[in-house]
Every structure is written in structure tokens, then in C-alpha cells.
Design a protein around this motif. Structure first.
Motif, mmCIF file in Angstrom:
data_model
loop_
_atom_site.group_PDB
_atom_site.id
_atom_site.type_symbol
_atom_site.label_atom_id
_atom_site.label_comp_id
_atom_site.label_asym_id
_atom_site.label_seq_id
_atom_site.Cartn_x
_atom_site.Cartn_y
_atom_site.Cartn_z
ATOM 1 N N ILE A 10 -7.925 -2.815 -8.061
ATOM 2 C CA ILE A 10 -9.319 -2.797 -8.485
ATOM 3 C C ILE A 10 -9.789 -1.350 -8.457
ATOM 4 O O ILE A 10 -9.657 -0.663 -7.443
ATOM 5 C CB ILE A 10 -10.195 -3.667 -7.566
ATOM 6 C CG1 ILE A 10 -9.755 -5.120 -7.674
ATOM 7 C CG2 ILE A 10 -11.676 -3.515 -7.926
ATOM 8 C CD1 ILE A 10 -10.488 -6.049 -6.738
ATOM 9 N N VAL A 63 -4.892 -8.335 -1.842
ATOM 10 C CA VAL A 63 -5.756 -9.226 -2.626
ATOM 11 C C VAL A 63 -6.808 -9.836 -1.710
ATOM 12 O O VAL A 63 -7.999 -9.867 -2.039
ATOM 13 C CB VAL A 63 -4.930 -10.324 -3.330
ATOM 14 C CG1 VAL A 63 -5.838 -11.311 -4.049
ATOM 15 C CG2 VAL A 63 -3.939 -9.709 -4.299
ATOM 16 N N ARG A 64 -6.369 -10.293 -0.549
ATOM 17 C CA ARG A 64 -7.305 -10.892 0.396
ATOM 18 C C ARG A 64 -8.316 -9.879 0.917
ATOM 19 O O ARG A 64 -9.446 -10.233 1.235
ATOM 20 C CB ARG A 64 -6.530 -11.510 1.552
ATOM 21 C CG ARG A 64 -5.723 -12.711 1.074
ATOM 22 C CD ARG A 64 -4.941 -13.329 2.168
ATOM 23 N NE ARG A 64 -5.865 -13.735 3.215
ATOM 24 C CZ ARG A 64 -5.575 -14.563 4.164
ATOM 25 N NH1 ARG A 64 -4.373 -15.087 4.222
ATOM 26 N NH2 ARG A 64 -6.448 -14.885 5.092
ATOM 27 N N ALA A 65 -7.933 -8.595 0.959
ATOM 28 C CA ALA A 65 -8.842 -7.551 1.430
ATOM 29 C C ALA A 65 -9.777 -7.051 0.326
ATOM 30 O O ALA A 65 -10.658 -6.234 0.582
ATOM 31 C CB ALA A 65 -8.038 -6.378 1.986
ATOM 32 N N GLY A 66 -9.580 -7.529 -0.909
ATOM 33 C CA GLY A 66 -10.460 -7.129 -2.011
ATOM 34 C C GLY A 66 -10.073 -5.827 -2.683
ATOM 35 O O GLY A 66 -10.845 -5.277 -3.461
ATOM 36 N N LYS A 67 -8.860 -5.339 -2.455
ATOM 37 C CA LYS A 67 -8.402 -4.099 -3.091
ATOM 38 C C LYS A 67 -7.613 -4.370 -4.362
ATOM 39 O O LYS A 67 -7.433 -3.484 -5.184
ATOM 40 C CB LYS A 67 -7.543 -3.300 -2.112
ATOM 41 C CG LYS A 67 -8.330 -2.834 -0.916
ATOM 42 C CD LYS A 67 -7.468 -2.094 0.049
ATOM 43 C CE LYS A 67 -8.316 -1.687 1.258
ATOM 44 N NZ LYS A 67 -7.538 -1.002 2.262
ATOM 45 N N GLN A 68 -7.138 -5.592 -4.506
ATOM 46 C CA GLN A 68 -6.411 -6.002 -5.706
ATOM 47 C C GLN A 68 -6.927 -7.364 -6.142
ATOM 48 O O GLN A 68 -7.591 -8.059 -5.390
ATOM 49 C CB GLN A 68 -4.898 -6.094 -5.418
ATOM 50 C CG GLN A 68 -4.282 -4.769 -5.082
ATOM 51 C CD GLN A 68 -2.808 -4.902 -4.742
ATOM 52 O OE1 GLN A 68 -2.272 -5.993 -4.601
ATOM 53 N NE2 GLN A 68 -2.147 -3.769 -4.614
ATOM 54 N N ARG A 69 -6.614 -7.723 -7.397
ATOM 55 C CA ARG A 69 -7.011 -9.043 -7.899
ATOM 56 C C ARG A 69 -5.851 -9.651 -8.677
ATOM 57 O O ARG A 69 -4.957 -8.948 -9.124
ATOM 58 C CB ARG A 69 -8.266 -8.968 -8.752
ATOM 59 C CG ARG A 69 -8.046 -8.381 -10.115
ATOM 60 C CD ARG A 69 -9.309 -8.387 -10.961
ATOM 61 N NE ARG A 69 -10.020 -7.140 -10.728
ATOM 62 C CZ ARG A 69 -11.333 -7.037 -10.685
ATOM 63 N NH1 ARG A 69 -12.077 -8.078 -10.883
ATOM 64 N NH2 ARG A 69 -11.897 -5.880 -10.467
#
Length: 91
Positions: A10, A63-69
């Protein structure tokens, strides 16, 4: 129908850019001109398999940390080279 499952980074966006995009009514991100950097790509033959793979990729820490999707994208069916099309009727 085939599907493409993509795990991407992201892109960070400044708060001022978010406010400007919101005020002007334009898109902040346009994947057609500047796509997010891809980390992993997987193909699936049907929707159920694609969603199962997407759920598995969603367990990655980034992904869970919001850095990837994770994105699930449908791919167009390959067109048959000699598909029969009915011609005009009548003699």
C-alpha cells in the motif's frame, strides 16, 4: 472464469493529498496509471478457489498490519478463434 490474486504494497499518502483529493472530488490512487507494487501473484481457475487463496494471503502479517492488501481480479475468458456466429437469415 479465471482470476488473478495479487498481494500488493500500500502506497503511503500524505494527509494533505487526501484532503485535496476529497475536496476536488478526484481519485487519490489510479491503478491504471500507477499500480501498487506487487509482492505476490497467484492464478485461480474459479471464484471459490480465488477466494480461498485470497483468504490464505490475507493471513500474512503485513496484510494484517495494513501495510499490504490482497486483490482478487477477474480475467476475461479467452475468446474462441472459430466461434460460430449466426449469419443473416433469409435467401
Amino acid at each position: 472464469m479465471r482470476f488473478l490474486i495479487v498481494r500488493t504494497d500500500i502506497r503511503a499518502v500524505a494527509d494533505g493529498d487526501i484532503a485535496a483529493a476529497w475536496a476536488d472530488g478526484h481519485r487519490l490512487r489510479d491503478e491504471t496509471t500507477t499500480p501498487e507494487p506487487r509482492r505476490q501473484i497467484v492464478h485461480a481457475e474459479d471464484r471459490d478457489a480465488a477466494l480461498l487463496l485470497a483468504r490464505a494471503l490475507a493471513t500474512v502479517g503485513a496484510v494484517r498490519a495494513g501495510k499490504q492488501r490482497v486483490k482478487v481480479l477477474p480475467l476475461a475468458e479467452p475468446r474462441a478463434a472459430f466461434r460460430h456466429r449466426p449469419g443473416p437469415t433469409g435467401t
